[in-house]
Design a protein around this motif. Sequence first.
Motif, PDB file in Angstrom:
ATOM      1  N   LEU A 286       0.815  -1.215   0.000  1.00 26.25           N
ATOM      2  CA  LEU A 286       0.000   0.000   0.000  1.00 26.25           C
ATOM      3  C   LEU A 286       0.849   1.266   0.000  1.00 26.25           C
ATOM      4  CD1 LEU A 286      -2.813  -0.948   2.559  1.00 26.25           C
ATOM      5  CD2 LEU A 286      -2.974  -0.888   0.059  1.00 26.25           C
ATOM      6  N   VAL A 287       2.033   1.196   0.614  1.00 27.80           N
ATOM      7  CA  VAL A 287       2.852   2.403   0.717  1.00 27.80           C
ATOM      8  C   VAL A 287       3.308   2.890  -0.653  1.00 27.80           C
ATOM      9  CG1 VAL A 287       5.098   1.233   0.975  1.00 27.80           C
ATOM     10  CG2 VAL A 287       4.704   3.472   2.049  1.00 27.80           C
ATOM     11  N   GLU A 288       3.469   1.975  -1.612  1.00 22.19           N
ATOM     12  CA  GLU A 288       3.859   2.400  -2.959  1.00 22.19           C
ATOM     13  C   GLU A 288       2.797   3.293  -3.579  1.00 22.19           C
ATOM     14  OE1 GLU A 288       5.380  -0.597  -5.641  1.00 22.19           O
ATOM     15  OE2 GLU A 288       5.912  -1.879  -3.953  1.00 22.19           O
ATOM     16  N   ASP A 289       1.537   2.943  -3.379  1.00 23.17           N
ATOM     17  CA  ASP A 289       0.451   3.764  -3.912  1.00 23.17           C
ATOM     18  C   ASP A 289       0.395   5.112  -3.204  1.00 23.17           C
ATOM     19  OD1 ASP A 289      -0.307   1.703  -5.632  1.00 23.17           O
ATOM     20  OD2 ASP A 289      -1.699   0.834  -4.180  1.00 23.17           O
ATOM     21  N   VAL A 290       0.629   5.114  -1.899  1.00 22.06           N
ATOM     22  CA  VAL A 290       0.628   6.365  -1.134  1.00 22.06           C
ATOM     23  C   VAL A 290       1.730   7.291  -1.632  1.00 22.06           C
ATOM     24  CG1 VAL A 290       1.113   7.357   1.145  1.00 22.06           C
ATOM     25  CG2 VAL A 290      -0.436   5.408   0.941  1.00 22.06           C
ATOM     26  N   LEU A 291       2.922   6.751  -1.817  1.00 21.34           N
ATOM     27  CA  LEU A 291       4.052   7.571  -2.259  1.00 21.34           C
ATOM     28  C   LEU A 291       3.851   8.083  -3.687  1.00 21.34           C
ATOM     29  CD1 LEU A 291       6.976   5.465  -0.759  1.00 21.34           C
ATOM     30  CD2 LEU A 291       6.164   7.686   0.052  1.00 21.34           C
ATOM     31  N   GLN A 292       3.291   7.235  -4.551  1.00 27.81           N
ATOM     32  CA  GLN A 292       3.030   7.674  -5.916  1.00 27.81           C
ATOM     33  C   GLN A 292       1.998   8.797  -5.937  1.00 27.81           C
ATOM     34  OE1 GLN A 292       4.617   7.073  -8.589  1.00 27.81           O
ATOM     35  NE2 GLN A 292       3.249   8.084 -10.054  1.00 27.81           N
ATOM     36  N   ALA A 293       0.963   8.677  -5.106  1.00 30.57           N
ATOM     37  CA  ALA A 293      -0.064   9.717  -5.032  1.00 30.57           C
ATOM     38  C   ALA A 293       0.532  11.018  -4.505  1.00 30.57           C
ATOM     39  CB  ALA A 293      -1.214   9.255  -4.141  1.00 30.57           C
ATOM     40  N   LEU A 294       1.431  10.915  -3.515  1.00 27.61           N
ATOM     41  CA  LEU A 294       2.072  12.109  -2.979  1.00 27.61           C
ATOM     42  C   LEU A 294       2.970  12.776  -4.010  1.00 27.61           C
ATOM     43  CD1 LEU A 294       2.977  10.873   0.612  1.00 27.61           C
ATOM     44  CD2 LEU A 294       1.450  12.773   0.050  1.00 27.61           C
ATOM     45  N   MET A 295       3.687  11.983  -4.783  1.00 30.22           N
ATOM     46  CA  MET A 295       4.547  12.551  -5.820  1.00 30.22           C
ATOM     47  C   MET A 295       3.715  13.303  -6.866  1.00 30.22           C
ATOM     48  SD  MET A 295       7.513  13.146  -7.007  1.00 30.22           S
ATOM     49  CE  MET A 295       8.581  12.072  -6.059  1.00 30.22           C
ATOM     50  N   LEU A 296       2.621  12.706  -7.283  1.00 30.75           N
ATOM     51  CA  LEU A 296       1.748  13.369  -8.255  1.00 30.75           C
ATOM     52  C   LEU A 296       1.146  14.648  -7.672  1.00 30.75           C
ATOM     53  CD1 LEU A 296      -0.079  10.254  -9.776  1.00 30.75           C
ATOM     54  CD2 LEU A 296       1.696  11.645 -10.862  1.00 30.75           C
ATOM     55  N   SER A 297       0.812  14.620  -6.390  1.00 29.82           N
ATOM     56  CA  SER A 297       0.256  15.801  -5.733  1.00 29.82           C
ATOM     57  C   SER A 297       1.288  16.933  -5.680  1.00 29.82           C
ATOM     58  CB  SER A 297      -0.206  15.455  -4.314  1.00 29.82           C
ATOM     59  OG  SER A 297      -1.288  14.557  -4.337  1.00 29.82           O
ATOM     60  N   CYS A 298       2.536  16.596  -5.392  1.00 27.86           N
ATOM     61  CA  CYS A 298       3.596  17.610  -5.378  1.00 27.86           C
ATOM     62  C   CYS A 298       3.752  18.254  -6.754  1.00 27.86           C
ATOM     63  CB  CYS A 298       4.916  16.980  -4.956  1.00 27.86           C
ATOM     64  SG  CYS A 298       5.036  16.518  -3.218  1.00 27.86           S
ATOM     65  N   GLN A 299       3.760  17.425  -7.784  1.00 25.95           N
ATOM     66  CA  GLN A 299       3.934  17.939  -9.140  1.00 25.95           C
ATOM     67  C   GLN A 299       2.751  18.793  -9.572  1.00 25.95           C
ATOM     68  OE1 GLN A 299       4.599  14.217 -11.163  1.00 25.95           O
ATOM     69  NE2 GLN A 299       6.743  14.108 -10.547  1.00 25.95           N
ATOM     70  N   LYS A 300       1.552  18.355  -9.206  1.00 28.81           N
ATOM     71  CA  LYS A 300       0.346  19.117  -9.542  1.00 28.81           C
ATOM     72  C   LYS A 300       0.335  20.466  -8.830  1.00 28.81           C
ATOM     73  CE  LYS A 300      -4.715  18.850  -9.373  1.00 28.81           C
ATOM     74  NZ  LYS A 300      -5.878  18.034  -8.944  1.00 28.81           N
ATOM     75  N   LEU A 301       0.726  20.482  -7.567  1.00 29.97           N
ATOM     76  CA  LEU A 301       0.760  21.730  -6.814  1.00 29.97           C
ATOM     77  C   LEU A 301       1.782  22.693  -7.404  1.00 29.97           C
ATOM     78  CD1 LEU A 301      -0.183  23.433  -4.441  1.00 29.97           C
ATOM     79  CD2 LEU A 301       1.472  22.225  -2.986  1.00 29.97           C
ATOM     80  N   GLY A 302       2.922  22.178  -7.826  1.00 31.89           N
ATOM     81  CA  GLY A 302       3.925  23.028  -8.458  1.00 31.89           C
ATOM     82  C   GLY A 302       3.386  23.707  -9.706  1.00 31.89           C
ATOM     83  N   LYS A 303       2.627  22.963 -10.497  1.00 32.62           N
ATOM     84  CA  LYS A 303       2.032  23.545 -11.711  1.00 32.62           C
ATOM     85  C   LYS A 303       0.947  24.560 -11.371  1.00 32.62           C
ATOM     86  CE  LYS A 303       3.010  19.554 -14.668  1.00 32.62           C
ATOM     87  NZ  LYS A 303       2.450  18.421 -15.453  1.00 32.62           N
ATOM     88  N   THR A 304       0.173  24.296 -10.328  1.00 30.73           N
ATOM     89  CA  THR A 304      -0.852  25.245  -9.902  1.00 30.73           C
ATOM     90  C   THR A 304      -0.213  26.548  -9.432  1.00 30.73           C
ATOM     91  OG1 THR A 304      -2.273  23.413  -9.202  1.00 30.73           O
ATOM     92  CG2 THR A 304      -2.838  25.594  -8.378  1.00 30.73           C
ATOM     93  N   MET A 305       0.883  26.451  -8.700  1.00 33.72           N
ATOM     94  CA  MET A 305       1.599  27.650  -8.252  1.00 33.72           C
ATOM     95  C   MET A 305       2.152  28.427  -9.426  1.00 33.72           C
ATOM     96  SD  MET A 305       3.605  26.333  -4.831  1.00 33.72           S
ATOM     97  CE  MET A 305       4.204  27.991  -4.482  1.00 33.72           C
ATOM     98  N   GLU A 306       2.641  27.705 -10.412  1.00 37.30           N
ATOM     99  CA  GLU A 306       3.160  28.366 -11.611  1.00 37.30           C
ATOM    100  C   GLU A 306       2.079  29.197 -12.283  1.00 37.30           C
ATOM    101  OE1 GLU A 306       4.645  26.912 -15.996  1.00 37.30           O
ATOM    102  OE2 GLU A 306       5.392  25.808 -14.254  1.00 37.30           O
ATOM    103  N   GLY A 307       0.897  28.618 -12.419  1.00 42.94           N
ATOM    104  CA  GLY A 307      -0.200  29.338 -13.049  1.00 42.94           C
ATOM    105  C   GLY A 307      -0.718  30.482 -12.203  1.00 42.94           C
ATOM    106  N   ALA A 308      -0.682  30.335 -10.889  1.00 42.70           N
ATOM    107  CA  ALA A 308      -1.234  31.354  -9.994  1.00 42.70           C
ATOM    108  C   ALA A 308      -0.301  32.542  -9.799  1.00 42.70           C
ATOM    109  CB  ALA A 308      -1.554  30.727  -8.639  1.00 42.70           C
ATOM    110  N   PHE A 309       1.016  32.277  -9.720  1.00 39.82           N
ATOM    111  CA  PHE A 309       1.949  33.327  -9.335  1.00 39.82           C
ATOM    112  C   PHE A 309       2.931  33.747 -10.422  1.00 39.82           C
ATOM    113  CE2 PHE A 309       1.433  31.027  -5.100  1.00 39.82           C
ATOM    114  CZ  PHE A 309       0.462  31.910  -4.636  1.00 39.82           C
ATOM    115  N   PHE A 310       3.310  32.833 -11.301  1.00 41.38           N
ATOM    116  CA  PHE A 310       4.457  33.088 -12.166  1.00 41.38           C
ATOM    117  C   PHE A 310       4.114  33.289 -13.637  1.00 41.38           C
ATOM    118  CE2 PHE A 310       6.175  29.805  -9.002  1.00 41.38           C
ATOM    119  CZ  PHE A 310       6.313  30.764  -8.014  1.00 41.38           C
ATOM    120  N   ARG A 311       2.873  33.116 -13.999  1.00 38.47           N
ATOM    121  CA  ARG A 311       2.509  33.232 -15.418  1.00 38.47           C
ATOM    122  C   ARG A 311       1.496  34.345 -15.676  1.00 38.47           C
ATOM    123  NH1 ARG A 311       6.554  31.494 -15.745  1.00 38.47           N
ATOM    124  NH2 ARG A 311       7.283  29.435 -16.432  1.00 38.47           N
TER     125      ARG A 311
END
Length: 317
Positions: A286-311
């Motif tokens: 189960l931890v593999e799925d948790v870590l994969q979900a967290l990695m995707l969440s980090c990447q998604k948040l980075g893109k959201t910040m890019e759109g909100a603040f930097f573009r």
Amino acid sequence: MLNRNAEALFWIGRYIERAENHARLIDVHYHIQQEEDFQAEGHKWSRLIDALGVRNEYLQQFESFAEQDVLSFITLDLGNANSLFSCVHQARNNLRTLRQHLPSELWDIANGFNLWLGEQSVADIMSSPHQFYQQIKERAAMFLGAEQSVMLRGNEWHFIESGRFLERAENTTRILQAVTVSCKSKDINSIYTQLQAVLKSVSGYQAFRRYYADDMSPECILEFLIVNPHFPRSIRFSFHKLEEHLAKLELDTSEKGSGHEKVIRQAGKIKAELDYMEKEEMSGDLVEDVLQALMLSCQKLGKTMEGAFFRREGVSV
């Protein structure tokens, strides 16, 4: 200050944190390279390349995964955008464009860090890998210490800290992903050895023992590194700090809107999921799925910040 300066600040935090975390990840692999599936030289070092996500870039220059080539590529190669030297170099370049807005101490430390790395060779690394990467961590800590002690607590600081904690959450996740993959089909002693190496690489061994004493089970180690609320390198701690810094950004009234609010909501959602994560979710497969979900969440948040603040124009810092 326009959005390009906000982005430069955000990436200063990310680049310095990434350099330190790369040094920690490399240290993990030195600790666990005696494990059975690391006996083959190529497999041992290809695992490190995969953990950093640069296999395609590496294979454009090299045909095999020799220790010297891998260490040179991920540490000193300016042609590799994610090498240690590239991260420090790009942080230094961002600081140069913002020197009038930031304390001079930050420039002095980053510039010295960059010059020192430019003088190093792969022979310097291989003569004493632990000592070399320890110096990387110490220089990154020096930058962080100066930032914490002399910067005004304004938007400049909050953007740097936001980048730092997003990068930290992502890199702790990446380290755990690399080790859990290598632990597949291993006996409990091998798994314990590798996770203990992870604890030491994030300077968390003594802190862990304070919480769990002699209970060194894989489940406890994973729980500590993922959801402990007090350890500064846990994923949960990082998201608490990230949300805190995002909420404290003081944007002009005209600049506040759905973008900023969306970023805070997204970070808060991840934080809440970590706050209420059950220990059972961090065990076995189960931890593999948790870590994969967290990695995707980090990447998604980075893109959201890019759109909100930097573009968009006019984000004031």
